[in-house]
Design a protein around this motif. Structure first.
Motif, PDB file in Angstrom:
ATOM      1  N   ARG A  85     -34.176  47.878  27.531  1.00  0.00           N
ATOM      2  CA  ARG A  85     -33.852  47.411  28.875  1.00  0.00           C
ATOM      3  C   ARG A  85     -34.834  48.095  29.825  1.00  0.00           C
ATOM      4  NH1 ARG A  85     -30.867  42.904  28.348  1.00  0.00           N
ATOM      5  NH2 ARG A  85     -28.868  43.259  27.309  1.00  0.00           N
ATOM      6  N   PRO A  86     -35.345  47.368  30.850  1.00  0.00           N
ATOM      7  CA  PRO A  86     -36.298  48.007  31.772  1.00  0.00           C
ATOM      8  C   PRO A  86     -35.735  49.337  32.282  1.00  0.00           C
ATOM      9  CG  PRO A  86     -36.142  45.660  32.217  1.00  0.00           C
ATOM     10  CD  PRO A  86     -35.103  45.958  31.176  1.00  0.00           C
ATOM     11  N   GLY A  87     -36.545  50.387  32.162  1.00  0.00           N
ATOM     12  CA  GLY A  87     -36.133  51.698  32.655  1.00  0.00           C
ATOM     13  C   GLY A  87     -35.405  52.553  31.638  1.00  0.00           C
ATOM     14  N   ALA A  88     -34.910  51.963  30.554  1.00  0.00           N
ATOM     15  CA  ALA A  88     -34.176  52.725  29.541  1.00  0.00           C
ATOM     16  C   ALA A  88     -35.154  53.526  28.674  1.00  0.00           C
ATOM     17  CB  ALA A  88     -33.368  51.759  28.670  1.00  0.00           C
ATOM     18  N   PRO A  89     -34.653  54.519  27.905  1.00  0.00           N
ATOM     19  CA  PRO A  89     -35.535  55.245  26.985  1.00  0.00           C
ATOM     20  C   PRO A  89     -36.105  54.302  25.920  1.00  0.00           C
ATOM     21  CG  PRO A  89     -33.345  56.278  27.099  1.00  0.00           C
ATOM     22  CD  PRO A  89     -33.260  54.988  27.839  1.00  0.00           C
ATOM     23  N   LEU A  90     -37.185  54.732  25.257  1.00  0.00           N
ATOM     24  CA  LEU A  90     -37.818  53.891  24.242  1.00  0.00           C
ATOM     25  C   LEU A  90     -36.834  53.514  23.138  1.00  0.00           C
ATOM     26  CD1 LEU A  90     -41.313  55.582  23.678  1.00  0.00           C
ATOM     27  CD2 LEU A  90     -40.782  53.509  24.973  1.00  0.00           C
ATOM     28  N   GLY A  91     -36.920  52.281  22.669  1.00  0.00           N
ATOM     29  CA  GLY A  91     -36.075  51.820  21.572  1.00  0.00           C
ATOM     30  C   GLY A  91     -36.668  52.193  20.220  1.00  0.00           C
ATOM     31  N   THR A  92     -35.926  51.885  19.169  1.00  0.00           N
ATOM     32  CA  THR A  92     -36.424  52.117  17.810  1.00  0.00           C
ATOM     33  C   THR A  92     -37.511  51.091  17.505  1.00  0.00           C
ATOM     34  OG1 THR A  92     -34.251  52.869  17.144  1.00  0.00           O
ATOM     35  CG2 THR A  92     -35.755  52.228  15.377  1.00  0.00           C
ATOM     36  N   ARG A  93     -38.584  51.547  16.877  1.00  0.00           N
ATOM     37  CA  ARG A  93     -39.718  50.650  16.649  1.00  0.00           C
ATOM     38  C   ARG A  93     -39.800  50.181  15.203  1.00  0.00           C
ATOM     39  NH1 ARG A  93     -44.229  54.233  14.390  1.00  0.00           N
ATOM     40  NH2 ARG A  93     -43.218  56.250  14.457  1.00  0.00           N
ATOM     41  N   CYS A  94     -40.470  49.055  15.016  1.00  0.00           N
ATOM     42  CA  CYS A  94     -40.882  48.629  13.688  1.00  0.00           C
ATOM     43  C   CYS A  94     -42.393  48.602  13.673  1.00  0.00           C
ATOM     44  CB  CYS A  94     -40.329  47.243  13.358  1.00  0.00           C
ATOM     45  SG  CYS A  94     -38.561  47.304  13.029  1.00  0.00           S
ATOM     46  N   GLU A  95     -42.958  48.860  12.513  1.00  0.00           N
ATOM     47  CA  GLU A  95     -44.411  48.907  12.393  1.00  0.00           C
ATOM     48  C   GLU A  95     -44.861  47.741  11.516  1.00  0.00           C
ATOM     49  OE1 GLU A  95     -45.889  52.604  10.848  1.00  0.00           O
ATOM     50  OE2 GLU A  95     -47.956  51.891  10.752  1.00  0.00           O
ATOM     51  N   ILE A  96     -45.735  46.909  12.050  1.00  0.00           N
ATOM     52  CA  ILE A  96     -46.239  45.766  11.293  1.00  0.00           C
ATOM     53  C   ILE A  96     -47.635  46.129  10.810  1.00  0.00           C
ATOM     54  CG2 ILE A  96     -46.665  43.284  11.339  1.00  0.00           C
ATOM     55  CD1 ILE A  96     -44.964  43.585  14.141  1.00  0.00           C
ATOM     56  N   LYS A  97     -47.807  46.118   9.491  1.00  0.00           N
ATOM     57  CA  LYS A  97     -49.007  46.659   8.856  1.00  0.00           C
ATOM     58  C   LYS A  97     -50.171  45.678   8.844  1.00  0.00           C
ATOM     59  CE  LYS A  97     -48.301  50.804   7.260  1.00  0.00           C
ATOM     60  NZ  LYS A  97     -49.153  51.868   7.798  1.00  0.00           N
ATOM     61  N   ASN A  98     -51.391  46.228   9.048  1.00  0.00           N
ATOM     62  CA  ASN A  98     -52.597  45.537   8.650  1.00  0.00           C
ATOM     63  C   ASN A  98     -52.818  44.142   9.209  1.00  0.00           C
ATOM     64  OD1 ASN A  98     -54.750  46.398   7.135  1.00  0.00           O
ATOM     65  ND2 ASN A  98     -53.392  46.859   5.409  1.00  0.00           N
ATOM     66  N   VAL A  99     -52.716  43.999  10.502  1.00  0.00           N
ATOM     67  CA  VAL A  99     -52.918  42.688  11.114  1.00  0.00           C
ATOM     68  C   VAL A  99     -54.390  42.608  11.515  1.00  0.00           C
ATOM     69  CG1 VAL A  99     -52.017  41.056  12.800  1.00  0.00           C
ATOM     70  CG2 VAL A  99     -50.575  42.938  12.001  1.00  0.00           C
ATOM     71  N   ASN A 100     -55.056  41.476  11.184  1.00  0.00           N
ATOM     72  CA  ASN A 100     -56.513  41.504  11.290  1.00  0.00           C
ATOM     73  C   ASN A 100     -57.132  40.492  12.259  1.00  0.00           C
ATOM     74  OD1 ASN A 100     -56.104  39.232   9.914  1.00  0.00           O
ATOM     75  ND2 ASN A 100     -57.372  39.725   8.153  1.00  0.00           N
ATOM     76  N   SER A 101     -56.372  40.072  13.285  1.00  0.00           N
ATOM     77  CA  SER A 101     -57.028  39.345  14.369  1.00  0.00           C
ATOM     78  C   SER A 101     -56.190  39.544  15.629  1.00  0.00           C
ATOM     79  CB  SER A 101     -57.171  37.851  14.055  1.00  0.00           C
ATOM     80  OG  SER A 101     -55.966  37.167  14.367  1.00  0.00           O
ATOM     81  N   VAL A 102     -56.839  39.384  16.775  1.00  0.00           N
ATOM     82  CA  VAL A 102     -56.124  39.579  18.030  1.00  0.00           C
ATOM     83  C   VAL A 102     -54.978  38.568  18.136  1.00  0.00           C
ATOM     84  CG1 VAL A 102     -56.311  39.475  20.544  1.00  0.00           C
ATOM     85  CG2 VAL A 102     -58.131  40.543  19.210  1.00  0.00           C
ATOM     86  N   ARG A 103     -55.276  37.335  17.710  1.00  0.00           N
ATOM     87  CA  ARG A 103     -54.262  36.298  17.809  1.00  0.00           C
ATOM     88  C   ARG A 103     -53.048  36.636  16.937  1.00  0.00           C
ATOM     89  NH1 ARG A 103     -53.547  31.148  15.545  1.00  0.00           N
ATOM     90  NH2 ARG A 103     -55.307  31.550  14.162  1.00  0.00           N
ATOM     91  N   PHE A 104     -53.300  37.118  15.730  1.00  0.00           N
ATOM     92  CA  PHE A 104     -52.192  37.478  14.848  1.00  0.00           C
ATOM     93  C   PHE A 104     -51.403  38.661  15.403  1.00  0.00           C
ATOM     94  CE2 PHE A 104     -54.513  35.637  10.869  1.00  0.00           C
ATOM     95  CZ  PHE A 104     -54.156  34.361  11.276  1.00  0.00           C
ATOM     96  N   VAL A 105     -52.099  39.624  15.998  1.00  0.00           N
ATOM     97  CA  VAL A 105     -51.399  40.760  16.604  1.00  0.00           C
ATOM     98  C   VAL A 105     -50.431  40.225  17.660  1.00  0.00           C
ATOM     99  CG1 VAL A 105     -51.666  42.745  18.162  1.00  0.00           C
ATOM    100  CG2 VAL A 105     -53.186  42.502  16.182  1.00  0.00           C
ATOM    101  N   GLN A 106     -50.917  39.287  18.468  1.00  0.00           N
ATOM    102  CA  GLN A 106     -50.083  38.768  19.547  1.00  0.00           C
ATOM    103  C   GLN A 106     -48.909  37.955  19.006  1.00  0.00           C
ATOM    104  OE1 GLN A 106     -53.273  37.038  21.993  1.00  0.00           O
ATOM    105  NE2 GLN A 106     -53.079  38.803  23.356  1.00  0.00           N
ATOM    106  N   GLN A 107     -49.185  37.147  17.980  1.00  0.00           N
ATOM    107  CA  GLN A 107     -48.084  36.378  17.373  1.00  0.00           C
ATOM    108  C   GLN A 107     -47.051  37.313  16.759  1.00  0.00           C
ATOM    109  OE1 GLN A 107     -49.676  33.664  14.466  1.00  0.00           O
ATOM    110  NE2 GLN A 107     -50.658  32.363  15.988  1.00  0.00           N
ATOM    111  N   ALA A 108     -47.545  38.356  16.088  1.00  0.00           N
ATOM    112  CA  ALA A 108     -46.631  39.291  15.421  1.00  0.00           C
ATOM    113  C   ALA A 108     -45.744  39.992  16.448  1.00  0.00           C
ATOM    114  CB  ALA A 108     -47.432  40.312  14.615  1.00  0.00           C
ATOM    115  N   ILE A 109     -46.342  40.410  17.576  1.00  0.00           N
ATOM    116  CA  ILE A 109     -45.564  41.098  18.613  1.00  0.00           C
ATOM    117  C   ILE A 109     -44.494  40.161  19.164  1.00  0.00           C
ATOM    118  CG2 ILE A 109     -45.643  42.036  20.960  1.00  0.00           C
ATOM    119  CD1 ILE A 109     -48.532  42.992  20.298  1.00  0.00           C
ATOM    120  N   ASP A 110     -44.900  38.944  19.453  1.00  0.00           N
ATOM    121  CA  ASP A 110     -43.961  37.999  20.051  1.00  0.00           C
ATOM    122  C   ASP A 110     -42.787  37.741  19.108  1.00  0.00           C
ATOM    123  OD1 ASP A 110     -43.499  36.187  22.330  1.00  0.00           O
ATOM    124  OD2 ASP A 110     -43.506  34.669  20.738  1.00  0.00           O
TER     125      ASP A 110
END
Ligand code: ADP
Ligand code: MG
Length: 486
Positions: free
Chosen positions: A214-239
């Motif tokens: 939530r805006p302003g809240a402490p950082l949430g738990t993260r997931c790590e997505i391994k080995n993404v090899n293009s800017v477009r894929f990074v953006q798709q993966a984040i979304d």
């Protein structure tokens, strides 16, 4: 300020998307990090493997000084602290493409400490993204699953190649910023000559850490997505990943910290394993290697050899060449573009050179799907074309025609102008003759004009230009027409 895509509206309100990137950048070096084997991309499998890379008993690693220098150079380019004392550790894990069953990396004491990258955002604002660290480590080999139906093959050419892992702070918000950060980081590495930034060949790959809050809240738990090899894929993966996490949280669930894979074909992330903890790797200092100690003199010498980087170049383009912030930003974003532009602008008006490069040239390159490095028009030829306009040989309109022909044929402007007889005619006698003909043929219009119909002047100009097949110097045409008509 955060970008539009930094906040996602869920069913129960807004969520902020938080991203931290671990970028693996392959060091430009002829030899590997701890062996003399070659590093060229695309060689026949297992032709660039030393006994050390294959982990033969009795071999010992020797640090490649060139790779250390590249890491320091990169650290300086990232405005980072260079650690005078750093340590190589063994990170232990079992994998078929890792012959020693451990990777030599740096953990608690990396060669480069905190730094900062300025990221230019689309709206023209600048965000400072923190760099946590940069460390040197070995790459692994490659498992080949498609060579034989009954077995997995291993290619060790990449095993032992030097990587720089560049870890950002979780300072990025949204896909736009993440993309802009990768592009900027890549540009800096390429300016420095420390990594070629070739994402298709895997010279630059990202582990993408995503969480939502939530805006302003402490950082949430993260997931790590391994080995993404293009800017477009990074953006798709984040979304995809942000929406997945929001759905879980809004359904009352919790995010489990885990390592995920991005499936580019389906545009989704999939769970790979529970996030391993540092202690799972049993890190310990590699007893075969001494700690790395760097002197101030060594670091200063590397600093003295740094090239002008994109941020500095942009300031110079604005302050000394008088370009707009926007144009300067476009021109410095890729080293090859900046180099090309500077050659064109050498000894010429910078704004004119910038217009040709970002206008005509970019337009043609886009249309034909080419990079500036394989532009059929060389910077010197484009410069010559600009000179032909400046000295009055070509009108602006004809120059564009000549440019199109240059782009199609790769030939210099002089040849095309001569062959097509395109030189602008400024000779007064020649133009006067054309004016006389036009005036003679249009006696009725001349009368109307003299009776006060001023608008007709444009008609006469048009007729003379037409009679000259567009080659008459418009200024001279205007002059002579005024003389004759008024
Ligand atoms: P590890 O080495 O286990 O991957 P680090 O603490 O080195 O863990 O962090 C790795 C990356 O994760 C860094 O880029 C950091 O910015 C990012 N990161 C840490 N916490 C978060 C979070 N809550 N959300 C998104 N990214 C995060
Ligand atoms: Mg990590």
């Amino acid at each position: 300020m955060v970008g539009d895509d930094a906040v996602i509206e869920g069913a129960t309100g807004s969520w902020e998307v938080v991203i931290g990137l671990e970028v693996h950048a392959q060091v430009i070096s002829d030899a590997k990090l701890f062996s003399g084997a070659a590093t060229a991309f695309g060689a026949e499998p297992n032709t660039q493997v030393s006994f050390i890379d294959a982990a033969m008993p009795g071999t010992l690693p020797v640090i490649n000084e060139a790779c250390v220098a590249q890491a320091v150079r990169t650290g300086l380019g990232l405005n980072a602290e260079i650690n005078r004392y750093s340590v190589f550790d063994r990170k232990n894990y079992f994998y078929p493409d890792l012959p020693p069953n451990y990777q030599i990396s740096q953990y608690a004491q990396p060669v480069v400490g905190p730094g900062m990258v300025r990221v230019d955002l689309e709206d023209g604002s600048v965000r400072e993204v923190g760099i946590e660290r940069l460390h040197l480590e070995q790459d692994a080999g490659k498992s080949l699953h498609d060579r034989r139906p009954d077995a997995t093959c291993v290619d060790l050419n990449r095993a032992g190649v030097a990587l720089m892992e560049i870890v950002s702070r979780p300072d990025l918000r949204g896909v736009g910023e993440a993309g802009a950060y990768i592009r900027k980081l890549r540009a800096i590495l390429r300016y420095l000559g420390t990594c070629d930034g070739n994402m298709e060949q895997g010279s630059l790959r990202c582990d993408v850490n995503v969480s939502v809050r939530r805006p302003g809240a402490p950082l949430g738990t993260r997931c790590e997505i391994k080995n993404v090899n293009s800017v477009r894929f990074v953006q798709q993966a984040i979304d995809y990943e942000a929406r997945r996490q929001i759905d879980i949280l809004e359904g009352g669930g919790e995010i489990e910290q885990e390592t995920r894979l991005f499936d580019a074909d389906r545009g989704v992330t999939r769970s790979m394993r529970r996030k391993e903890e540092a202690h799972d790797y049993r890190y310990f200092p590699d007893p075969d290697l001494l700690p790395l100690e760097l002197s101030d003199a060594y670091i200063d010498a590397i600093r003295a050899g740094l090239p002008e980087l994109p941020d500095q170049k942009k300031v110079r383009f604005v302050e000394q060449l008088g370009l707009s912030e926007y144009d300067a930003g476009v021109l410095v974003a890729e080293k090859e573009v900046a180099d090309y532009f500077e050659r064109v602008a050498d000894g010429r008006e910078a704004k004119t050179a910038s217009n040709w490069v970002t206008g005509e040239l970019f337009g043609k390159l886009n249309e034909s799907g080419r990079e500036i490095t394989d532009s059929p028009v060389s910077p010197d030829d484009l410069g010559d074309l600009i000179d032909l306009v400046a000295d009055g040989t070509l009108s602006g309109r004809l120059a564009k025609e000549v440019f199109d022909a240059m782009f199609e044929s790769g030939r210099p402007p002089g040849e095309i102008v001569e062959e097509r007889g395109l030189e602008q005619v400024s000779d007064r006698g020649e133009i006067e003759a054309l004016v006389d003909t036009v005036v003679g043929e249009n006696a009725d219009k001349v009368e109307e004009y003299r009776a006060g119909k001023d608008k007709l002047f444009g008609f006469f100009v048009g007729q003379v230009m037409k009679a000259s097949q567009g080659r008459a110097n418009p200024k001279v045409v205007n002059d002579i027409l005024r003389q004759k008509l008024d």
